[in-house]
Design a protein around this motif. Structure first.
Motif, short mmCIF file in Angstrom:
data_model
loop_
_atom_site.label_atom_id
_atom_site.label_comp_id
_atom_site.label_asym_id
_atom_site.label_seq_id
_atom_site.Cartn_x
_atom_site.Cartn_y
_atom_site.Cartn_z
N TYR A 107 0.84 -1.20 0.00
CA TYR A 107 0.00 0.00 0.00
C TYR A 107 0.88 1.24 0.00
N ALA A 108 1.96 1.23 0.80
CA ALA A 108 2.88 2.37 0.84
C ALA A 108 3.60 2.53 -0.50
N VAL A 109 4.05 1.40 -1.09
CA VAL A 109 4.78 1.47 -2.37
C VAL A 109 3.90 2.04 -3.48
N THR A 110 2.74 1.43 -3.69
CA THR A 110 1.87 1.88 -4.79
C THR A 110 1.30 3.25 -4.51
N GLY A 111 0.98 3.53 -3.24
CA GLY A 111 0.43 4.84 -2.88
C GLY A 111 1.42 5.96 -3.12
N LEU A 112 2.65 5.77 -2.66
CA LEU A 112 3.69 6.79 -2.85
C LEU A 112 4.01 6.96 -4.33
N ALA A 113 4.05 5.85 -5.06
CA ALA A 113 4.32 5.94 -6.50
C ALA A 113 3.25 6.76 -7.20
N HIS A 114 1.99 6.53 -6.83
CA HIS A 114 0.89 7.29 -7.42
C HIS A 114 1.01 8.77 -7.09
N LEU A 115 1.29 9.08 -5.82
CA LEU A 115 1.40 10.49 -5.41
C LEU A 115 2.55 11.19 -6.12
N LEU A 116 3.68 10.52 -6.25
CA LEU A 116 4.83 11.13 -6.91
C LEU A 116 4.59 11.33 -8.41
N LEU A 117 3.87 10.41 -9.04
CA LEU A 117 3.55 10.56 -10.46
C LEU A 117 2.64 11.75 -10.72
N GLU A 118 1.84 12.13 -9.73
CA GLU A 118 0.94 13.27 -9.88
C GLU A 118 1.61 14.61 -9.60
N GLU A 119 2.86 14.58 -9.16
CA GLU A 119 3.55 15.81 -8.78
C GLU A 119 4.54 16.27 -9.86
N ASN A 120 4.21 15.96 -11.13
CA ASN A 120 5.00 16.39 -12.29
C ASN A 120 6.49 16.08 -12.16
N ILE A 179 0.04 8.50 3.74
CA ILE A 179 -0.35 8.34 2.33
C ILE A 179 -1.83 8.60 2.15
N THR A 180 -2.66 8.03 3.01
CA THR A 180 -4.11 8.22 2.89
C THR A 180 -4.48 9.69 3.06
N LYS A 181 -3.86 10.34 4.05
CA LYS A 181 -4.16 11.76 4.29
C LYS A 181 -3.76 12.60 3.07
N LYS A 182 -2.60 12.29 2.45
CA LYS A 182 -2.13 13.02 1.28
C LYS A 182 -3.08 12.81 0.10
N MET A 183 -3.52 11.56 -0.10
CA MET A 183 -4.44 11.27 -1.20
C MET A 183 -5.78 11.99 -1.02
N ILE A 224 -10.23 16.88 0.58
CA ILE A 224 -10.89 16.23 1.72
C ILE A 224 -10.01 16.39 2.95
N SER A 225 -10.57 16.92 4.03
CA SER A 225 -9.84 17.01 5.30
C SER A 225 -10.16 15.78 6.14
N CYS A 226 -9.25 15.47 7.09
CA CYS A 226 -9.49 14.25 7.88
C CYS A 226 -8.86 14.36 9.26
N ASP A 227 -9.41 13.59 10.19
CA ASP A 227 -8.80 13.33 11.49
C ASP A 227 -8.29 11.90 11.47
N LEU A 228 -7.28 11.62 12.31
CA LEU A 228 -6.67 10.29 12.34
C LEU A 228 -6.92 9.61 13.68
N ALA A 229 -7.26 8.32 13.63
CA ALA A 229 -7.41 7.51 14.84
C ALA A 229 -6.50 6.30 14.70
N ASP A 230 -5.66 6.05 15.74
CA ASP A 230 -4.67 4.98 15.67
C ASP A 230 -5.26 3.60 15.93
N ASN A 231 -6.45 3.53 16.51
CA ASN A 231 -7.02 2.22 16.86
C ASN A 231 -8.53 2.29 16.90
#
Length: 740
Positions: A382-395, A629-633, A639-646
């Motif tokens: 998830y981290a690999v594909t997510g980061l790859a997607h985000l970086l591809l969108e940043e020209n 990654i999820t927050k960045k996407m 979309i704004s978000c709050d994070l819960a660890d559990n």
């Protein structure tokens, strides 16, 4: 004189009818009294047996048997023999049990008595269970249920089934059966069956380390047993409660119940009681044998009254003694052979059971390992594909873009590999079953071809669909698994066919009312497969040769998955191939047609380009990298978000804040995402919840929906799918809410 005779005749006619009615009434009353007497003895037998007073139960049953013999009531005599068999089994006198069971069998062969035959099967199942032949026991219980719907018998069958389910480790089935018996409405043994059910659940909970539930059921069992003087069950309940409290480290309470055991042993399970039971059992068995001898003597006396008395007596006595001697020798030899055979069978059964247990443990270990590995691999993927997607969108620069595309391709390839292994493992572990739902076969095949069109284009391969229009438009089966079969077959054909064509064929073979048989074929003019390679081409990780694997890539699991999926439909994949000329994979499927369904208007579901700005969601995720990654996407789409660890924190934050929706990770330490969703649904039935899961072997999509999730997205997810699900579930819910 004539008048006097007429007067006498007229006077006597009503007297005759009165006498006839009186005699009939007397006989009817006598039969009723006899039946009531039998029922009284049977009730006493049942009550004494349940209170562990076996000697008194045997005495009451002996009276019932005597009454049944005196009145020549064959059905009642069969019932008596069956009850004797079960009582002697309680005393661990298996041979005597089989003796009475055989006596009942002799009478049943000459008698139309479905209930008696059902009880006969039930006792046979009990003997099979006692011998460790569990699956044969279940078969015999099903036979018994088929013969009678007597409520008391069915409840006792349910109790024995539960015990067998525990023995073969089908704990969920056993729990269902025990819970059914707790609420039973049996006329004769309601409390006894409840006690047995509570004890069964107590033992089951103890075995599964659910100690609080074990104690709860144990206390209920003890309460009902004490109220009804079920001494054997009181002893068992105290024993189980002592063990449960000891495991819970409540040693003071464990000591209380262990002391109760000692007291019960001294007062209930005494030497005098055992002697009394043994004496009663032997006495009844001896009397039965003596009665048999008396009946034989009576027959001889009857013959003595005829001519040639002395000669007949000598002949019959000699014949009788000879037969008895031969029978005794035969019985002794048969018994010795039987004992040796039983010992051998029990030894073999134990060996088979051990081998089966070892195989099951190995399969479970493999299943758990692959389930854990698949989940653990999906999380970093998830981290690999997510980061790859985000970086591809940043020209990125051109050379960076090539590297990122390679990284994304590698991540997708690894994900497909994991999915293939997981699919095989699900089938091997019997986690998959074909569904039955209405679908359009033509649309399924067209969708497969459409999704693989780009791959075919890259290989300069032409895709052709040859579809028989006589095939019914509406069929019943599992479209997802059929789609998976063709995705693998067509994808495989494209991979090994460059600059050629792949043809998908569907032909109607036969149709009888709703039953439809369809022939499928996927053929290509690619590299083909040699005769030697065809022998093992359907084995896992097998692609024919190392050279092919290096040149064409892939996991070698596609055809294995096809073979396994077709096995779920009771179908078999077949292959024809010539090296260098192409291959043809073909099979047949039996489906159901539903012509009664009216064709809907054809339409295509188009993906909407949702404006997700200003949505505010809660992201429940324990992995820090995935949080980022999820927050960045989300932020890329406004979309704004709050994070819960559990899960626990997610429940608290949902109760305290107003969110448009929740993105819920399933696998987390503490309470899982499913448990957190259940807790949230207790106070908020409306908020959209999307499950985000690196789905594993034991995960059930139905379980997510049942817990209250609105939708499921598997990780690592495709961004387009991710945003589409948020739009469909969270944005549209917000719009509807604002309108209402």
């Amino acid at each position: 004189m004539k008048n006097k005779l007429l007067h006498t005749t007229i006077f006597n006619i009503p007297f005759f009818w009165v006498a006839l009615v009186f005699c009939s009434s007397v006989l009817s009353q006598e039969r009723s009294n006899q039946q009531n007497g039998l029922e009284t003895y049977f009730t006493e037998t049942r009550d004494f047996k349940n209170q562990n007073k076996i000697n008194l139960a045997l005495e009451s049953l002996d009276k019932a048997a005597a009454l049944a013999e005196d009145t020549q009531n064959s059905k009642a005599l069969v019932d008596c023999y069956h009850k004797f068999a079960l009582l002697y089994l309680e005393l661990d006198k298996r041979e005597t049990t089989i003796f009475y069971w055989d006596r009942a069998d002799v009478i049943l062969k000459e008698l139309a008595y479905p209930y008696g035959n059902a009880v006969h099967k039930y006792i046979e199942a009990t003997l099979l269970y006692d011998s460790g032949l569990f699956f044969q026991g279940i078969f015999m219980l099903n036979e018994a249920k088929r013969l009678s719907n007597d409520r008391n018998l069915l409840n006792n069958i349910l109790l024995l089934e539960a015990k067998i389910f525990v023995s073969i480790e089908k704990f969920e089935n056993a729990e269902v059966s025990y819970n059914s018996l707790i609420v039973n409405q049996d006329v004769f043994e309601k409390e006894y069956l409840q006690t047995q059910a509570y004890l069964g659940l107590t033992s089951l909970n103890l075995q599964n380390e659910d100690l609080e539930e074990s104690i709860k059921n144990g206390l209920m069992a003890l309460e009902v047993a004490e109220a009804n003087q079920f001494t054997k069950e009181i002893f068992e309940a105290n024993e189980l409660l002592g063990k449960a409290y000891e495991k819970l480290e409540k040693y003071d309470l464990s000591l209380v119940y262990n002391r109760n055991l000692l007291s019960l042993k001294d007062s209930v399970f005494t030497i005098e009681k055992v002697k009394a039971e043994s004496k009663a059992a032997d006495k009844i068995q001896f009397e039965f044998m003596a009665d048999e001898i008396s009946r034989q003597d009576a027959k001889i006396e009857d013959l003595n009254e005829s001519a040639n008395r002395s000669e007949i007596t000598a002949i019959l006595t000699s014949a009788f003694l000879t037969i008895i001697s031969l029978l005794a020798v035969s019985l002794f030899r048969n018994n010795q052979i039987k004992l040796k055979t039983n010992d051998l069978l029990q030894t073999k059964n134990r060996e088979l059971q051990s081998a089966r247990d070892a195989a099951i443990q190995a399969m479970e270990a493999k299943t758990n390992f692959l389930s854990t590995v698949s989940h653990e691999l999906r999380t970093p993927l998830y981290a690999v594909t997510g980061l790859a997607h985000l970086l591809l969108e940043e020209n990125p620069s051109q050379h960076q873009k090539e590297h990122l595309k390679s990284l994304k391709f590698s991540g997708d390839y690894l994900l497909n590999f994991i999915n293939d292994i997981l699919q095989i493992n699900k089938i091997d572990a019997d986690k998959l079953e074909p569904l039955s739902m209405e679908f359009s076969l033509k649309k399924v095949l067209a969708d497969v071809i459409s999704s693989l069109h780009q791959s075919a284009k890259e290989n300069k391969t032409k895709l052709i669909l040859d579809y028989d229009e006589d095939i019914p438009k509406h069929l019943m089966s599992d479209p997802l698994k059929i789609s998976q079969i063709f995705m693998n077959l067509v994808g495989n054909a494209i991979k090994f066919t460059r600059g050629g064509q792949v043809e998908v064929i569907a032909k109607l073979l036969n149709r009888e009312e709703e039953d439809v048989k369809i022939y499928f074929e996927v053929k290509d003019n690619g590299i083909g497969i040699s005769n030697e390679q065809q022998q093992n081409i359907f084995d896992s990780f097998e692609q024919g040769s190392i050279q092919i694997n290096r040149e064409y890539g892939g996991t070698g699991l596609g055809l294995t998955i096809v073979k396994s999926l077709l096995g779920l439909f009771n179908s078999k994949i077949q292959l024809k191939s010539i090296l260098g000329k192409g291959s043809s994979f073909f099979f047949e499927l039996d489906l159901k047609s539903k012509d009664s369904i009216v064709d809907d208007l054809t339409f295509e579901i188009t993906e909407k380009n949702y404006d997700l700005n200003d949505l505010h969601v809660l992201v429940v995720e324990d992995n820090k990298i995935n949080q980022v990654i999820t927050k960045k996407m989300l932020s890329k789409r406004g979309i704004s978000c709050d994070l819960a660890d559990n899960g626990t924190l997610a429940v608290e934050m949902t109760a305290e804040n107003d969110y448009d929706g929740i993105l819920m990770d399933i696998h987390m330490p503490g309470i899982s995402g499913v448990e957190a969703t259940i807790e949230i649904r207790k106070f908020d039935k409306d908020i959209p919840i999307i499950a985000l899961t690196a789905i594993s072997l034991d995960d059930s999509l139905e379980g997510f929906y049942a817990a209250g999730c609105n939708d499921v997205v598997t990780k690592p997810f495709k961004p387009d799918v991710f945003y589409q699900k948020i739009g469909e579930n969270i944005l549209e819910h917000k719009i509807k809410k604002s309108v209402s």
